[in-house]
Design a protein around this motif. Structure first.
Motif, PDB file in Angstrom:
ATOM      1  N   TYR A  74       0.834  -1.199   0.000  1.00  0.00           N
ATOM      2  CA  TYR A  74       0.000   0.000   0.000  1.00  0.00           C
ATOM      3  C   TYR A  74       0.866   1.245   0.000  1.00  0.00           C
ATOM      4  O   TYR A  74       1.808   1.352   0.781  1.00  0.00           O
ATOM      5  CB  TYR A  74      -0.915   0.002   1.227  1.00  0.00           C
ATOM      6  N   SER A  75       0.529   2.203  -0.872  1.00  0.00           N
ATOM      7  CA  SER A  75       1.273   3.464  -0.946  1.00  0.00           C
ATOM      8  C   SER A  75       0.797   4.405   0.159  1.00  0.00           C
ATOM      9  O   SER A  75      -0.222   4.175   0.810  1.00  0.00           O
ATOM     10  CB  SER A  75       1.060   4.127  -2.310  1.00  0.00           C
ATOM     11  N   ARG A  76       1.524   5.498   0.334  1.00  0.00           N
ATOM     12  CA  ARG A  76       1.138   6.498   1.333  1.00  0.00           C
ATOM     13  C   ARG A  76      -0.230   7.093   0.995  1.00  0.00           C
ATOM     14  O   ARG A  76      -1.042   7.324   1.876  1.00  0.00           O
ATOM     15  CB  ARG A  76       2.177   7.607   1.386  1.00  0.00           C
ATOM     16  N   TYR A  77      -0.468   7.361  -0.282  1.00  0.00           N
ATOM     17  CA  TYR A  77      -1.769   7.910  -0.700  1.00  0.00           C
ATOM     18  C   TYR A  77      -2.891   6.933  -0.336  1.00  0.00           C
ATOM     19  O   TYR A  77      -3.924   7.316   0.194  1.00  0.00           O
ATOM     20  CB  TYR A  77      -1.771   8.200  -2.200  1.00  0.00           C
ATOM     21  N   GLN A  78      -2.686   5.652  -0.587  1.00  0.00           N
ATOM     22  CA  GLN A  78      -3.692   4.659  -0.248  1.00  0.00           C
ATOM     23  C   GLN A  78      -3.945   4.613   1.253  1.00  0.00           C
ATOM     24  O   GLN A  78      -5.084   4.438   1.685  1.00  0.00           O
ATOM     25  CB  GLN A  78      -3.287   3.280  -0.774  1.00  0.00           C
ATOM     26  N   LEU A  79      -2.909   4.785   2.039  1.00  0.00           N
ATOM     27  CA  LEU A  79      -3.077   4.790   3.489  1.00  0.00           C
ATOM     28  C   LEU A  79      -3.869   6.011   3.944  1.00  0.00           C
ATOM     29  O   LEU A  79      -4.679   5.926   4.865  1.00  0.00           O
ATOM     30  CB  LEU A  79      -1.724   4.746   4.203  1.00  0.00           C
ATOM     31  N   ARG A  80      -3.664   7.138   3.284  1.00  0.00           N
ATOM     32  CA  ARG A  80      -4.432   8.340   3.627  1.00  0.00           C
ATOM     33  C   ARG A  80      -5.919   8.108   3.340  1.00  0.00           C
ATOM     34  O   ARG A  80      -6.777   8.433   4.156  1.00  0.00           O
ATOM     35  CB  ARG A  80      -3.917   9.543   2.834  1.00  0.00           C
ATOM     36  N   ILE A  81      -6.211   7.519   2.209  1.00  0.00           N
ATOM     37  CA  ILE A  81      -7.597   7.210   1.842  1.00  0.00           C
ATOM     38  C   ILE A  81      -8.188   6.196   2.831  1.00  0.00           C
ATOM     39  O   ILE A  81      -9.316   6.343   3.307  1.00  0.00           O
ATOM     40  CB  ILE A  81      -7.648   6.658   0.403  1.00  0.00           C
TER      41      ILE A  81
ATOM     42  N   ALA B 182      -7.313   5.673   5.868  1.00  0.00           N
ATOM     43  CA  ALA B 182      -7.474   6.294   7.192  1.00  0.00           C
ATOM     44  C   ALA B 182      -8.794   7.046   7.270  1.00  0.00           C
ATOM     45  O   ALA B 182      -9.482   7.009   8.296  1.00  0.00           O
ATOM     46  CB  ALA B 182      -6.305   7.230   7.477  1.00  0.00           C
ATOM     47  N   ARG B 183      -9.164   7.726   6.196  1.00  0.00           N
ATOM     48  CA  ARG B 183     -10.443   8.449   6.188  1.00  0.00           C
ATOM     49  C   ARG B 183     -11.606   7.451   6.261  1.00  0.00           C
ATOM     50  O   ARG B 183     -12.569   7.673   7.001  1.00  0.00           O
ATOM     51  CB  ARG B 183     -10.542   9.320   4.930  1.00  0.00           C
ATOM     52  N   ALA B 184     -11.515   6.360   5.537  1.00  0.00           N
ATOM     53  CA  ALA B 184     -12.569   5.337   5.591  1.00  0.00           C
ATOM     54  C   ALA B 184     -12.653   4.749   7.000  1.00  0.00           C
ATOM     55  O   ALA B 184     -13.745   4.554   7.538  1.00  0.00           O
ATOM     56  CB  ALA B 184     -12.296   4.237   4.568  1.00  0.00           C
TER      57      ALA B 184
ATOM     58  N   VAL C 121     -15.745   8.382   0.858  1.00  0.00           N
ATOM     59  CA  VAL C 121     -14.356   8.786   0.654  1.00  0.00           C
ATOM     60  C   VAL C 121     -14.075   9.039  -0.829  1.00  0.00           C
ATOM     61  O   VAL C 121     -13.421  10.015  -1.196  1.00  0.00           O
ATOM     62  CB  VAL C 121     -13.381   7.740   1.237  1.00  0.00           C
ATOM     63  N   ILE C 122     -14.603   8.191  -1.692  1.00  0.00           N
ATOM     64  CA  ILE C 122     -14.416   8.378  -3.131  1.00  0.00           C
ATOM     65  C   ILE C 122     -15.040   9.697  -3.573  1.00  0.00           C
ATOM     66  O   ILE C 122     -14.428  10.481  -4.303  1.00  0.00           O
ATOM     67  CB  ILE C 122     -15.007   7.186  -3.920  1.00  0.00           C
ATOM     68  N   LEU C 123     -16.256   9.981  -3.111  1.00  0.00           N
ATOM     69  CA  LEU C 123     -16.923  11.233  -3.484  1.00  0.00           C
ATOM     70  C   LEU C 123     -16.186  12.447  -2.926  1.00  0.00           C
ATOM     71  O   LEU C 123     -16.058  13.471  -3.601  1.00  0.00           O
ATOM     72  CB  LEU C 123     -18.379  11.212  -3.023  1.00  0.00           C
ATOM     73  N   GLU C 124     -15.697  12.336  -1.693  1.00  0.00           N
ATOM     74  CA  GLU C 124     -14.922  13.441  -1.109  1.00  0.00           C
ATOM     75  C   GLU C 124     -13.661  13.713  -1.930  1.00  0.00           C
ATOM     76  O   GLU C 124     -13.304  14.865  -2.173  1.00  0.00           O
ATOM     77  CB  GLU C 124     -14.537  13.130   0.334  1.00  0.00           C
TER      78      GLU C 124
END
Length: 112
Positions: free
Chosen positions: A55-62, A64-66, A83-86
């Motif tokens: 998992y990339s850092r960007y994926q971890l940020r996403i 984390a929001r979920a 999260v996708i809509l945000e």
């Protein structure tokens, strides 16, 4: 967010990319949660040469929001959709702000 806010938006090919176990540890969750958000198509893990999920850092940020939404009682599927809509809304706002700063650039591109 539950993950470190220094996780910026990175291309999925950027590293470091974390193993499923390490990613779950960083998020304070379990690998089962990462599998669930993968099944809900929020993130698709990268694959190492050995076929292991990473998992990339960007994926971890996403993720984390979920996780934050799930912790508040939202279902995994609904949290992923939110999260996708945000993320799409954030991107649209960024593009709008860019166009408002440079409206002439849009006209120049359309003519060229």
């Amino acid at each position: 967010m539950t993950a470190d806010d220094s996780y910026g938006r990175l291309d999925d090919d950027d590293y470091p990319a974390y193993t499923m176990g390490r990613a779950a540890e960083i998020l304070g969750t379990t690998p089962a949660f990462l599998r669930a958000i993968g099944e809900a198509r929020l993130i698709t893990p990268l694959r190492s040469e050995g076929g292991h999920r990473r998992y990339s850092r960007y994926q971890l940020r996403i993720a984390a929001r979920a996780r934050e939404l799930v912790d508040q009682g939202t279902s995994v599927e609904a949290a992923c959709r939110i999260v996708i809509l945000e993320d799409q809304l954030e991107e649209a706002r960024r593009i709008n702000a860019e166009l408002q700063r440079n409206p002439v650039g849009l006209v120049d591109q359309a003519d060229g």
